[in-house]
Design a protein around this motif. Structure first.
Motif, PDB file in Angstrom:
ATOM      1  N   LEU A  75     -37.434 -50.054  42.735  1.00  0.00           N
ATOM      2  CA  LEU A  75     -36.086 -49.762  43.202  1.00  0.00           C
ATOM      3  C   LEU A  75     -35.265 -51.024  43.427  1.00  0.00           C
ATOM      4  CD1 LEU A  75     -36.944 -46.972  45.803  1.00  0.00           C
ATOM      5  CD2 LEU A  75     -36.340 -46.715  43.382  1.00  0.00           C
ATOM      6  N   LYS A  76     -33.948 -50.866  43.277  1.00  0.00           N
ATOM      7  CA  LYS A  76     -33.007 -51.946  43.561  1.00  0.00           C
ATOM      8  C   LYS A  76     -31.893 -51.391  44.443  1.00  0.00           C
ATOM      9  CE  LYS A  76     -33.696 -54.069  39.003  1.00  0.00           C
ATOM     10  NZ  LYS A  76     -34.536 -53.018  38.399  1.00  0.00           N
ATOM     11  N   THR A  77     -31.221 -52.261  45.183  1.00  0.00           N
ATOM     12  CA  THR A  77     -30.094 -51.849  46.010  1.00  0.00           C
ATOM     13  C   THR A  77     -28.909 -52.770  45.743  1.00  0.00           C
ATOM     14  OG1 THR A  77     -31.577 -51.088  47.780  1.00  0.00           O
ATOM     15  CG2 THR A  77     -29.300 -51.522  48.384  1.00  0.00           C
ATOM     16  N   PRO A  78     -27.893 -52.312  44.992  1.00  0.00           N
ATOM     17  CA  PRO A  78     -27.840 -51.063  44.223  1.00  0.00           C
ATOM     18  C   PRO A  78     -28.322 -51.288  42.793  1.00  0.00           C
ATOM     19  CG  PRO A  78     -25.719 -52.142  44.147  1.00  0.00           C
ATOM     20  CD  PRO A  78     -26.620 -53.048  44.956  1.00  0.00           C
ATOM     21  N   PHE A  79     -28.324 -50.213  41.973  1.00  0.00           N
ATOM     22  CA  PHE A  79     -28.480 -50.366  40.528  1.00  0.00           C
ATOM     23  C   PHE A  79     -27.109 -50.752  39.966  1.00  0.00           C
ATOM     24  CE2 PHE A  79     -32.262 -47.924  41.396  1.00  0.00           C
ATOM     25  CZ  PHE A  79     -33.169 -48.353  40.441  1.00  0.00           C
ATOM     26  N   VAL A  80     -27.089 -51.654  39.007  1.00  0.00           N
ATOM     27  CA  VAL A  80     -25.821 -52.132  38.446  1.00  0.00           C
ATOM     28  C   VAL A  80     -25.719 -51.694  36.989  1.00  0.00           C
ATOM     29  CG1 VAL A  80     -24.403 -54.146  37.920  1.00  0.00           C
ATOM     30  CG2 VAL A  80     -25.774 -54.108  40.012  1.00  0.00           C
ATOM     31  N   LEU A  91     -30.020 -59.715  40.674  1.00  0.00           N
ATOM     32  CA  LEU A  91     -31.290 -58.988  40.703  1.00  0.00           C
ATOM     33  C   LEU A  91     -32.155 -59.410  41.890  1.00  0.00           C
ATOM     34  CD1 LEU A  91     -33.414 -57.100  39.438  1.00  0.00           C
ATOM     35  CD2 LEU A  91     -34.168 -59.029  38.038  1.00  0.00           C
ATOM     36  N   PHE A  92     -32.236 -60.692  42.142  1.00  0.00           N
ATOM     37  CA  PHE A  92     -33.083 -61.203  43.229  1.00  0.00           C
ATOM     38  C   PHE A  92     -32.659 -60.596  44.572  1.00  0.00           C
ATOM     39  CE2 PHE A  92     -33.956 -64.515  46.476  1.00  0.00           C
ATOM     40  CZ  PHE A  92     -35.329 -64.613  46.334  1.00  0.00           C
ATOM     41  N   LYS A 109     -30.458 -43.783  45.488  1.00  0.00           N
ATOM     42  CA  LYS A 109     -29.974 -45.140  45.285  1.00  0.00           C
ATOM     43  C   LYS A 109     -28.564 -45.114  44.702  1.00  0.00           C
ATOM     44  CE  LYS A 109     -33.201 -47.677  46.867  1.00  0.00           C
ATOM     45  NZ  LYS A 109     -32.941 -48.640  47.972  1.00  0.00           N
ATOM     46  N   GLU A 110     -27.730 -46.008  45.205  1.00  0.00           N
ATOM     47  CA  GLU A 110     -26.371 -46.112  44.685  1.00  0.00           C
ATOM     48  C   GLU A 110     -26.376 -46.861  43.352  1.00  0.00           C
ATOM     49  OE1 GLU A 110     -23.662 -46.224  48.765  1.00  0.00           O
ATOM     50  OE2 GLU A 110     -23.774 -47.969  47.471  1.00  0.00           O
ATOM     51  N   TYR A 111     -25.362 -46.561  42.544  1.00  0.00           N
ATOM     52  CA  TYR A 111     -25.128 -47.360  41.350  1.00  0.00           C
ATOM     53  C   TYR A 111     -23.727 -47.947  41.432  1.00  0.00           C
ATOM     54  CZ  TYR A 111     -22.329 -43.447  39.455  1.00  0.00           C
ATOM     55  OH  TYR A 111     -21.383 -42.466  39.278  1.00  0.00           O
ATOM     56  N   LEU A 116     -33.134 -56.604  49.090  1.00  0.00           N
ATOM     57  CA  LEU A 116     -32.494 -55.568  49.904  1.00  0.00           C
ATOM     58  C   LEU A 116     -33.265 -54.259  49.853  1.00  0.00           C
ATOM     59  CD1 LEU A 116     -28.692 -56.149  49.181  1.00  0.00           C
ATOM     60  CD2 LEU A 116     -29.818 -56.291  51.405  1.00  0.00           C
ATOM     61  N   SER A 117     -33.912 -53.989  48.718  1.00  0.00           N
ATOM     62  CA  SER A 117     -34.686 -52.757  48.588  1.00  0.00           C
ATOM     63  C   SER A 117     -36.023 -52.848  49.305  1.00  0.00           C
ATOM     64  CB  SER A 117     -34.943 -52.436  47.106  1.00  0.00           C
ATOM     65  OG  SER A 117     -33.753 -52.065  46.467  1.00  0.00           O
TER      66      SER A 117
END
Length: 351
Positions: A197-202, A167-168, A333-335, A173-174
């Protein structure tokens, strides 16, 4: 007899018992953390009196473990005593020196009780949480996960999951490298859409395999079936509003896959799921959904709607030339259906 009990009384008594149990658990956890912190302090202070510190430290822990295990049973193995020592060394800066001095002066119950009260304001997680935090070598990253675990009330399992899913690194990255200090000092604070947002979503919890074929409907159903997990992945403040929300324009029907509301950002969050590579049509469709919600659904005091196209493969060039330069509403955003490698994400941070 049970039929004669007042429901209000039963509810009140049940609530009291549940809350009392929670307080008891918190107090037990605080007492454990307090005790282990000060055992670690005593070990370190004893070490500092030895001339050959490495060998002396080894003998202190070994002998102390033998005596404590004989007297008090399990819980005082050499490994645990080493954890106590490490805990004190890593976290002593969180405790004011006056508080440490106060707890050293007396072992009287009243003194310990007073110290415990102040201690509980600083250390708000269980000992098991701290064991996992101590395994994180980077201090900035460790501080971030501690803050997030407290503010989000993460269980130990959720803390492990968030760390394993990097997560960190994904939040950094986002955003940008300068945000690392902010994350480690205050956690992930939602003030603008980009913060969510996150890069990527998991999405490894969906148990969908990369090698298997699945449709967007399958992906949506899997998310709904694991909605609590998905909302934890989305982050703070998200409330589920609905799935397949219909928009009708001059007789044509359009359906938004997932609709959420974020109470911290005070706006709707629309999510469209794409199992393939992102296209400009996907972004255009999301722009239409966002415009509709902004003009027809949201209230005047609410913030602008956010649209996220969650896709298997992001196309940065398409995003760049489809969306305006000042875009703050539409995001692609990618997952991932598996936990990403922390090493790979850290390499991206170095680029």
């Amino acid at each position: 007899m049970m039929g004669t009990i007042n429901n209000t009384l039963l509810h009140s008594v049940s609530l009291l018992i549940e809350e009392s149990r929670k307080v008891l658990v918190r107090n037990v956890n605080t007492t454990m953390v307090f005790t282990y912190f000060h055992v670690g302090r005593m070990i370190v202070e004893e070490e500092q009196q030895g001339s050959q510190r490495a060998a002396y430290a080894e003998s202190i822990i070994s002998e102390l473990s033998t005596h404590l295990t004989r007297e008090y049973g399990k819980g005082f193995s050499k490994r645990n005593l080493e954890y106590f020592r490490q805990f004190y060394l890593l976290y002593r800066s969180k405790i004011a020196q006056s508080l440490i001095a106060q707890s050293k002066q007396s072992a009287e119950p009243s003194s310990i009780a007073q110290s415990l009260s102040a201690f509980s304001e600083v250390f708000r997680l269980s000992w098991t949480h701290y064991i996992h935090l101590m395994k994180i070598e980077d201090s900035e990253e460790r501080k971030f996960y501690e803050i997030e675990a407290i503010s989000n009330n993460w269980s130990v399992r959720e803390l492990q999951r968030q760390f394993s899913s990097s997560l960190f690194e994904r939040l950094v990255l986002s955003k940008n490298k300068a945000s690392i200090k902010d994350l480690s000092s205050v956690g992930n604070v939602l003030e603008k859409p980009f913060d969510a947002l996150k890069t990527p979503f998991v999405l490894e919890f969906l148990n969908l395999k990369e090698s298997e074929s699945y449709s967007e409907s399958d992906l949506e159903t899997a998310i709904i079936n694991k909605l609590e997990h998905f909302m934890m992945e989305l982050g703070k403040g998200f409330l589920f509003e609905g799935r397949q929300r219909r928009i009708t324009l001059v007789g044509d029907h359009f359906y938004i896959d997932l609709v959420f509301y974020n109470r911290l950002l005070k706006c709707f969050v629309l999510i469209d799921l794409k199992i393939g590579k992102l296209s400009h049509q996907d972004l255009g469709q999301m722009q239409m959904y966002v415009n509709y919600y902004d003009r027809k659904i949201k209230l005047p005091d609410e913030k602008n709607t956010i649209g996220i196209v969650l896709c298997k493969e992001e196309n940065k060039a398409v995003v760049e030339f489809t969306l305006p330069l000042n875009n703050e509403q539409i995001f692609a955003k990618e997952y991932k259906l598996y936990l990403p490698s922390k090493e790979d994400l850290r390499k991206q941070l170095e680029v």
